[in-house]
Design an enzyme around this catalytic site. Structure first.
Site, PDB file in Angstrom:
ATOM      1  N   ARG A   1       4.108  15.989  -0.501  1.00  9.54           N
ATOM      2  CA  ARG A   1       4.799  14.725  -0.265  1.00  9.54           C
ATOM      3  C   ARG A   1       6.297  14.966  -0.341  1.00  9.54           C
ATOM      4  O   ARG A   1       6.782  15.645  -1.240  1.00  9.54           O
ATOM      5  CB  ARG A   1       4.378  13.725  -1.335  1.00  9.54           C
ATOM      6  CG  ARG A   1       5.011  12.378  -1.199  1.00  9.54           C
ATOM      7  CD  ARG A   1       4.409  11.435  -2.267  1.00  9.54           C
ATOM      8  NE  ARG A   1       4.936  10.113  -2.100  1.00  9.54           N
ATOM      9  CZ  ARG A   1       6.075   9.688  -2.642  1.00  9.54           C
ATOM     10  NH1 ARG A   1       6.790  10.488  -3.384  1.00  9.54           N
ATOM     11  NH2 ARG A   1       6.491   8.468  -2.444  1.00  9.54           N
TER      12      ARG A   1
ATOM     13  N   HIS B   1       7.020  -1.230  -6.063  1.00  3.62           N
ATOM     14  CA  HIS B   1       6.758   0.038  -5.381  1.00  3.62           C
ATOM     15  C   HIS B   1       6.211   1.052  -6.374  1.00  3.62           C
ATOM     16  O   HIS B   1       6.830   1.346  -7.378  1.00  3.62           O
ATOM     17  CB  HIS B   1       8.051   0.574  -4.760  1.00  3.62           C
ATOM     18  CG  HIS B   1       7.896   1.914  -4.132  1.00  3.62           C
ATOM     19  ND1 HIS B   1       7.310   2.079  -2.910  1.00  3.62           N
ATOM     20  CD2 HIS B   1       8.214   3.140  -4.572  1.00  3.62           C
ATOM     21  CE1 HIS B   1       7.295   3.369  -2.614  1.00  3.62           C
ATOM     22  NE2 HIS B   1       7.846   4.036  -3.609  1.00  3.62           N
TER      23      HIS B   1
END
Length: 83
Positions: A22, A12
């Protein structure tokens, strides 16, 4: 480890977008620290050898935290198979 190397985890990584904000949320989950981690017997084929030494979730977490963002967090638990 549980699949003895048959299935690999996805690494990831995040790529930030400079035009949009974000929001991230961390989630900690896992077995009890004393839980033993090893390949599942039902996924082992015949007399297949395990690629990993048995270890506890605590041992893995300790190793992972010490390795920071290392690519191979399971290195300490791999068995060296002689050819």
């Amino acid at each position: 480890v549980m699949t003895n190397g048959r299935f690999k985890s996805v690494k990831h990584r995040v790529v930030a977008n400079g035009t949009k904000s974000r929001v991230s949320m961390i989630y900690f989950g896992g077995p009890p620290l004393s839980e033993k981690i090893a390949p599942m017997p039902s996924l082992m084929q015949g007399e297949e050898d395990s690629l990993y030494k048995e270890f506890t979730w605590f041992e893995y977490k300790k190793s992972a935290f010490n390795s920071r963002l290392s690519d191979n967090r399971l290195g300490l638990f791999e068995k060296i198979i002689a050819s």
